[in-house]
Design a protein around this motif. Sequence first.
Motif: not given
Length: 211
Positions: A31, A33-35, A39, A122, A125
């Motif tokens: 994923d 998408q950080i926030t 992205k 995410s 990680e």
Amino acid sequence: AVLRLHIPLPIFWALYFQMFSLWYLQTKEMDLQITSNFKVAAEQVTALNPLFDVTLLAFFSAIFAIYRKCCSAQVSPKVKIAIGYFFAIGAFVLAAILQKRINNAKAEYGTDAHGKPNHRLSVLEQAPQFVLICAGEVLVYPAALHLVYIHSPVSMRSFVQSVLWFFIGIGNLFNMMTVAATENTVKTTTGVYIGYTVAMCLAWLAYILLA
């Protein structure tokens, strides 16, 4: 004799360059998408390598300076290289564990039309493994250059340093060959990651024995 010490370096660099190939494929399965409003693209993740390098180089310089002041002793280039290999091993252990978790998510939640897990982990990680592999780089490369410089005759210094660059080139070639050989399996198995972890362990042990 000093070049004999660096025989394992092509293996180190071959695995280091997996950050731009195998790990990139791993990034694409995560994923990005950080926030809610931000992205990243998979290609942008490896672009953080120079930032990690500069930060870690300053960090280790400070650590070694503190050690020199407190213990009145220098950390030798050989020790720095050995520590660098160890960090690289840790990076591939984390990469293998992460890939196992990605595969488990695929098995549990299924995949979308593009083969990505419906429940993706995410990309943050991945950060620990990037930090460790970059730590390995900033410890191994400058120390290797320093070692061949101080232990080589003046007339041979340019030659032995060029050999280190040759080792980097060989490592990059090995990287391309292994990616081509495993392109159908790297996205689905952790075996490749485990194999690379074992290879880095063997390179580390070979270095210890040669040192």
